[in-house]
Design an enzyme around this catalytic site. Structure first.
Site, short mmCIF file in Angstrom:
data_model
loop_
_atom_site.label_atom_id
_atom_site.label_comp_id
_atom_site.label_asym_id
_atom_site.label_seq_id
_atom_site.Cartn_x
_atom_site.Cartn_y
_atom_site.Cartn_z
N GLU A 202 0.83 -0.96 0.07
CA GLU A 202 -0.07 0.19 0.02
C GLU A 202 0.97 1.32 -0.06
O GLU A 202 1.50 1.62 0.88
CB GLU A 202 -0.91 -0.20 1.25
CG GLU A 202 -1.87 -0.96 1.27
CD GLU A 202 -2.95 -0.86 0.44
OE1 GLU A 202 -3.31 0.28 -0.04
OE2 GLU A 202 -3.71 -1.93 -0.08
N CYS A 236 -2.05 9.51 2.52
CA CYS A 236 -1.54 8.81 1.25
C CYS A 236 -2.55 9.44 -0.26
O CYS A 236 -2.08 9.42 -0.98
CB CYS A 236 -1.61 7.63 1.25
SG CYS A 236 -3.23 6.66 1.85
P1 NAD Z 1 7.61 5.34 7.59
O1 NAD Z 1 8.81 5.87 7.37
O2 NAD Z 1 7.08 5.20 9.00
O3 NAD Z 1 8.00 3.67 7.05
C1 NAD Z 1 6.94 2.85 6.93
C2 NAD Z 1 7.47 1.45 7.67
O4 NAD Z 1 8.40 0.95 6.94
C3 NAD Z 1 7.89 1.83 9.07
O5 NAD Z 1 7.23 0.87 9.91
C4 NAD Z 1 9.28 1.90 8.92
O6 NAD Z 1 9.78 1.30 10.18
C5 NAD Z 1 9.36 0.72 7.78
N1 NAD Z 1 10.82 0.98 7.11
C6 NAD Z 1 11.45 1.92 6.90
N2 NAD Z 1 12.78 1.83 6.27
C7 NAD Z 1 12.73 0.47 6.14
C8 NAD Z 1 13.57 -0.43 5.30
N3 NAD Z 1 14.53 -0.02 4.77
N4 NAD Z 1 13.26 -1.78 5.01
C9 NAD Z 1 12.18 -2.34 5.85
N5 NAD Z 1 11.05 -1.59 6.34
C10 NAD Z 1 11.52 0.11 6.72
O7 NAD Z 1 6.51 5.88 6.72
P2 NAD Z 1 6.83 6.47 5.33
O8 NAD Z 1 7.31 5.58 4.36
O9 NAD Z 1 7.51 7.72 5.47
O10 NAD Z 1 5.34 6.66 5.00
C11 NAD Z 1 5.05 7.62 3.93
C12 NAD Z 1 4.38 7.06 2.78
O11 NAD Z 1 3.42 6.24 3.13
C13 NAD Z 1 3.76 7.92 1.99
O12 NAD Z 1 4.39 7.68 0.66
C14 NAD Z 1 2.30 7.75 1.84
O13 NAD Z 1 1.85 7.81 0.38
C15 NAD Z 1 2.50 6.13 2.04
N6 NAD Z 1 1.29 5.70 2.75
C16 NAD Z 1 0.30 5.06 1.96
C17 NAD Z 1 -0.94 4.37 2.43
C18 NAD Z 1 -1.76 3.44 1.63
O14 NAD Z 1 -2.63 2.86 2.09
N7 NAD Z 1 -1.30 3.29 0.47
C19 NAD Z 1 -1.35 4.81 3.63
C20 NAD Z 1 -0.33 5.84 4.39
C21 NAD Z 1 0.86 6.18 3.85
#
Ligand code: NAD
Length: 448
Positions: A202, A236
């Protein structure tokens, strides 16, 4: 967890329901603590928390409790001629031990909503919340530990870049459900591929929002403002940028400015329901965008409180990073267009958005836009609210994601569809056994 799953205890529908009831009770008992944590992490109001976090998960649990008996029923399908008199059915089978990884923007809902689907489908679950919403993670940990045995639902924490690879390296999960950025989604997909683990991703992207020349401008302004500045734009499916028809541009901007003041007052920094940016890193990234256009409204900020005002930007260049990266904050670029093709070519620069929004009163235009723009989901004369209907699968396509969930789709995501053919031992015609010589004509009638 592997042994716990193999014991078969999670296969029982009554067990799954019992776990869902316990989870719901614990969530409701901790409602106040959840509200406080989300205020601390993101300055969310209790109303917003109920609609987009706690209440949404409780509604998902209630739905699963109501429908689970129906969802687990094998689906009977017709049998092909060659296999008659066999009967055919599709059984929903739990996947096993699954991993759910959540981001920080809706830290409660995005961890617990997929958890509901995973429990309903009879799985064991490892939960990994985001380290960037620590207050909410602490409450979720308390809830999980108070309700579940750790061999059934295990709560893990820490820096995702370290914890997740070590988990996925040392153990073969039966499914990985990841919500977060496209960049990390790619890393997860690669790690999963190595063990042939199926994934749901997602992800995010730039969701365009078109305001047509015949749109109801005041309604469009209200709905766009609600969708964009909810959680200070850290959602998102927020409208990432506006494409407004040149003939109504000024009228639309004036209506939007009026609504912004109505919703968030003349000084949104004093507004109790306006959110804050999650951390300094995200704050600095967003402030950097401010120089990539002309600030029409807002543009003020305070690094100490991580406040950025709802902001309208014009004169943005399509090749600036503001128009190439997902904004994920309260900045809203406004671009105008004169023809359908011109707007389509701007959208095509960031294909396969998670959501696409069009405001128009014309059924013809609605059809034209929906056919032309591939997207995870879409709304006509609305924005983001499609995700609140559990009857609509929620997910992206291309760079905005793989797979979908919510409601029954969550149950399906966390189930394997096992095809079962049951054949009576009588009759047992010799036609299907060798020798086959002389049977070709009949076989051609039966197969084909
Ligand atoms: P984040 O930085 O919290 O990362 C998400 C998760 O990935 C966390 O649990 C983090 O610990 C883990 N993570 C980080 N680096 C990692 C790695 N190298 N390997 C494995 N896991 C790792 O959140 P984010 O990515 O900044 O979230 C924002 C993004 O999420 C935006 O792009 C947003 O559009 C997207 N998003 C999508 C949805 C959806 O439903 N499609 C919902 C919310 C957010």
């Amino acid at each position: 967890m592997r042994e716990y799953f193999a014991s078969g205890v999670t296969h029982s529908v009554e067990f799954r329901k019992q776990q869902l009831r316990l989870l719901r009770d614990a969530i409701l008992q901790h409602e106040q603590a959840i509200n406080e944590a989300l205020y601390q992490d993101l300055h969310k109001s209790p109303e917003e928390v109920w609609v987009a976090e706690t209440g949404l998960v409780v509604a998902e649990i209630n739905l699963a409790l109501k429908k689970l008996d129906q969802w687990v029923q094998p689906q009977t399908v017709r049998t092909n001629l060659l296999n008659l008199p066999s009967s055919s059915r599709i059984m929903a089978e739990p996947l096993g031990v699954v991993l759910i990884i959540a981001p920080w923007n809706y830290p409660f809902q995005l961890l617990f909503n997929p958890l509901v689907g995973a429990i309903a489908a009879g799985n064991c679950v490892v939960l990994k919340p985001s380290e960037f919403a620590p207050a909410t993670a602490a409450v979720m940990k308390t809830i999980v530990k108070s309700v579940f045995e750790s061999s059934y639902v295990f709560f893990t924490e820490g820096d995702g870049a370290t914890v997740v690879p070590s988990l996925m390296d040392s153990f073969r999960f039966d499914h990985v459900f990841y919500t977060g950025s496209t960049a990390v989604g790619r890393i997860i997909y690669r790690m999963a591929a190595d063990k042939l683990t199926p994934v749901t991703l997602e992800l995010g992207g730039k969701s365009p929002c078109v305001v047509e020349e015949d749109a109801s401008i005041e309604v469009a302004a209200k709905r766009i403002a609600l969708a964009k500045w909810n959680n200070a734009g850290q959602i998102c499916v927020a409208p990432d940028y506006i494409l407004v028809h040149a003939s109504v541009r000024d009228r639309f901007i004036a209506a939007l400015q009026k609504v912004m003041e109505q919703f968030f007052s003349a000084d949104p920094s004093q507004c109790d329901h306006y959110g804050r940016i999650i951390n300094s890193r995200q704050f600095d990234r967003l402030i950097n965008y401010l120089s990539m256009g002309t600030v029409l409204t807002g543009g003020t900020y305070n690094r100490d409180t991580r406040y950025i005002a709802p902001t309208l930007l014009t004169d943005v260049k399509l090749d600036s990073s503001l128009m190439q990266e997902e904004i994920f904050g309260p900045l809203l670029p406004i671009l105008s267009y004169s023809s359908f093709e011109e707007a389509c070519s701007i959208i095509a620069r960031n294909p396969d958005p998670l959501a696409f929004y069009v405001y128009t009163e014309s059924k013809e235009k609605e059809k034209q836009w929906l056919q032309r723009i591939p997207a995870g989901g879409a709304c006509v004369n609305n924005s983001i609210f499609h995700l609140l209907n559990h009857r609509l699968p929620f997910g992206g396509r291309g760079t905005s994601g793989v797979g979908a969930y919510h409601g029954k789709y969550s149950f399906d995501t966390f189930s394997h569809k096992k095809s079962v053919l049951r054949t009576p031992t009588w009759p047992d015609p010799s036609l299907k056994y060798p020798p086959f010589r002389g049977k070709l004509g009949l076989l051609k009638k039966l197969v084909g």
